[in-house]
Design an enzyme around this catalytic site. Structure first.
Site, PDB file in Angstrom:
ATOM      1  N   HIS A 199     -23.698  -5.551  24.153  1.00  0.00           N
ATOM      2  CA  HIS A 199     -25.043  -5.643  23.556  1.00  0.00           C
ATOM      3  C   HIS A 199     -25.292  -7.019  22.939  1.00  0.00           C
ATOM      4  CE1 HIS A 199     -26.559  -1.644  24.213  1.00  0.00           C
ATOM      5  NE2 HIS A 199     -25.451  -1.100  23.735  1.00  0.00           N
ATOM      6  N   ASP A 255     -19.688  -1.639  20.988  1.00  0.00           N
ATOM      7  CA  ASP A 255     -19.950  -0.460  21.807  1.00  0.00           C
ATOM      8  C   ASP A 255     -20.495  -0.859  23.170  1.00  0.00           C
ATOM      9  OD1 ASP A 255     -22.253  -1.400  20.380  1.00  0.00           O
ATOM     10  OD2 ASP A 255     -23.356   0.377  21.033  1.00  0.00           O
ATOM     11  N   GLU A 256     -20.401   0.058  24.110  1.00  0.00           N
ATOM     12  CA  GLU A 256     -21.018  -0.078  25.428  1.00  0.00           C
ATOM     13  C   GLU A 256     -20.838  -1.482  26.014  1.00  0.00           C
ATOM     14  OE1 GLU A 256     -24.475   3.341  25.113  1.00  0.00           O
ATOM     15  OE2 GLU A 256     -25.026   1.301  24.524  1.00  0.00           O
ATOM     16  N   VAL A 257     -19.585  -1.850  26.206  1.00  0.00           N
ATOM     17  CA  VAL A 257     -19.283  -3.158  26.807  1.00  0.00           C
ATOM     18  C   VAL A 257     -19.382  -2.985  28.322  1.00  0.00           C
ATOM     19  CG1 VAL A 257     -17.671  -5.099  26.860  1.00  0.00           C
ATOM     20  CG2 VAL A 257     -17.748  -3.590  24.856  1.00  0.00           C
TER      21      VAL A 257
END
Length: 588
Positions: A199, A255-257
């Site tokens: 992100h 998060d959410e790599v």
């Protein structure tokens, strides 16, 4: 005792004359001394007074400017093995200068025994003016929050080589200081959030930093194998923490790599080292934690937990991160599987983490284009987390530290805006008070209605009745009215009015012909509907601008008003043009 300094002064011998215990003597004795002696006495006293004043100012400035400096070793190796870079790193095409600095003591409060309730302010979209935060913070405190998690993204006043990252409407340094003073006044702990892996679109969208992308085509995630990535993060973290010296925690995101392991450097690394994406992830997190622990002793660290869920207990233990960061377990569904959450918490306990946080949601999780929060859904999410909270004693010694009530404003840097903050206030109030009271009781309902100035609420319909007395209540009501009636009223006029369909069709408008007799049968209704909504939107625009910056107002109206109002505007434009032609022949 001298009345100037309040002390007795003893001076050394001066020439052949011995001075002893010089003090301010009565005027009668002073006449017995020589004129030369009086002048000398005055000169000495002035010098001593000046020296004392300088000494006092020096101590005051020292307290303000100097911090406690520790030379403890890093936790990934012995002192000297790692730590802050002291040289400038030349990169292409950007030059990233790692700050020259020694370790700093973070003057954090001991909140380990306090159950935290942080309200998330997602500033990647629709960042409110500070004047709105002045009104909001007292409300948050009254509803039971004791902290705020601020995800600045491009609203932070980055400077120097990072200036390209900030929005044209970014907060100033004075704004950041005022926000923290406001938070302190209302007993709200400020936790800055800095994304350090995924992100990071607001960074990697810039040409200057595109070479740091994991996958060249996508700006979502950092390439952790390029040394310049860590160098850049050190500069970003340093600038943010320099303005948050009161903070007890920092949140590093992570998060959410997306696409981790898909880049050429990652594939080569896994091939050479027989490794996997989990190892790549942990190695990067360790480097970030190493920098923070070295530079900001006493600062505690939070991170989103989703990337940890698929990593084994053994790998987590071997990494050693558990002693230096707390996972924030997030789930936003109304009735999530608490047993699954229990499995994650068990893993974190076995991995050696000392504390765990939860993350619920009060808005921004039920659809990227959602403009009105579903109250019942978000309430059920809090109730699910309360059930998990009640089960925490069986995960000892892992302790529950707090919960973050997330209020996402965009799904990511490139998505449209979700629900505006004033629209989400009733949902936030219900969620906060539910957590405070351990459930949605009648007392919870009563307190929410009292604080917000409503008479009643309908959870399943996601509505609250009454005037409302909270910051942004006018916007709440106007968005509600717009959601209920804008699309419906215009669609009904354009698609169900028989006179328009019969005598003012798209074909008529294209060829600019029509009979005024037939057109006037619907004209007054169309013009009135148009003027009513334009007047409404002008009022809404003004109220939005009192809270938001111009770019947010433009974007929100473009996404939520214009798709419905523009067809009516076009119809009115064509109506006025064609009726002036007075029934002329059809244009070719």
């Amino acid at each position: 005792m001298c009345p100037v300094l309040g002390v007795s002064l003893r001076l050394p011998s001066l020439g052949a004359v011995a001075w002893a215990n010089l003090s301010c003597v009565p005027t009668a004795m002073a006449f017995q001394r020589s004129h030369k002696l009086n002048l000398l006495r005055i000169a000495v006293l002035l010098l001593v007074a000046l020296a004392g004043i300088k000494f006092l100012f020096r101590d005051s400035l020292t307290l303000q400017l100097h911090k406690h400096i520790s030379k403890d070793s890093t936790f990934w190796g012995d002192a000297g093995d790692s730590g802050p870079q002291s040289q400038a790193v030349e990169v292409h095409p950007a030059k990233i200068t790692v700050p020259r600095q020694g370790p700093k003591q973070q003057f954090a409060k001991d909140l380990s025994a306090t159950e935290m309730r942080l309200v998330h302010l997602d500033l990647k979209g629709a960042a409110p003016r500070v004047s709105y935060l002045e009104q909001l913070f007292p409300l948050l405190s009254r509803l039971g929050a004791n902290g705020i998690l601020i995800e600045y993204e491009d609203m932070f006043p980055f400077k120097g080589e990072l200036e390209v990252l900030k929005s044209p409407y970014a907060y100033s340094e004075e704004d950041i200081e005022w926000i923290q003073q406001l938070a302190e006044l209302h007993k709200l702990e400020v936790v800055p959030l800095v994304q350090t892996f995924g992100h990071v679109e607001f960074i990697l969208k810039h040409t200057k930093y595109q070479h740091l992308r994991e996958v060249e085509r996508f700006p979502n995630s950092f390439n952790p194998h390029v040394p310049d990535t860590l160098a850049l993060l050190k500069v970003i973290l340093s600038q943010v923490m320099e303005k948050h010296r009161r903070s007890s925690w920092i949140h590093i995101g992570a998060d959410e790599v997306f696409h981790l392991g898909e880049g050429k450097d990652s594939r080569n690394w896994m091939s050479r080292n027989k490794g996997d994406t989990g190892t790549i992830y942990l190695n990067h997190i360790k480097e970030v934690l190493d920098f923070i622990s070295t530079q900001y002793r006493g600062l505690r660290v939070l991170m989103w937990d989703d990337m940890l869920r698929k990593i084994s207990v053994g790998a987590l233990q071997e990494s050693g991160i558990a002693k230096h960061v707390s996972p924030v377990v997030w789930f936003y569904a109304p009735d999530f599987d608490t047993e699954q959450i229990g499995q994650f918490i068990t893993k974190y306990m076995e991995s050696g983490f000392e504390a765990v946080w939860f993350a619920s949601a009060f808005k921004g999780t039920t659809g990227p284009t959602q403009s009105w929060p579903p109250l019942s859904s978000h309430l059920k999410n809090q109730l699910s987390w309360l059930r998990v909270r009640e089960a925490m004693p069986r995960f000892a010694p892992l302790r529950f530290q707090g919960i973050v009530l997330t209020g996402w404003q965009r799904y990511d840097h490139y998505s449209v805006l979700c629900e505006l903050l004033p629209v989400g206030i009733p949902s936030l109030a219900i969620c906060l008070q539910t957590l405070v009271n351990g459930g949605f009781t009648e007392e919870t309902r009563r307190k929410v209605l009292e604080v917000l100035g409503f008479q009643s609420m309908q959870l399943e319909q996601s509505t609250c009745e009454g005037r409302g007395a909270f910051p942004g209540a006018e916007i709440y009501h106007m968005v509600e009215q717009m959601n209920r009636h804008l699309k419906e009223s215009i669609t009904k006029m354009l698609e169900e009015e028989s006179a328009i369909k019969g005598w003012f069709s798209p074909y008529h408008r294209k060829h600019q012909f029509g009979n005024p007799r037939n057109m006037e049968s619907f004209g007054s209704k169309v013009l009135k509907l148009h003027e009513d909504w334009e007047s409404f939107v002008r009022d809404l625009h003004a109220r939005l601008e009192s809270i938001y910056f111009p770019d947010t107002v433009e974007e929100w109206l473009e996404e939520n008003v214009n798709p419905y109002l523009d067809p009516l505007r076009d119809l009115v434009r064509d109506y006025r043009a064609i009726i002036r032609l007075n029934a002329q022949p059809k244009a070719p």
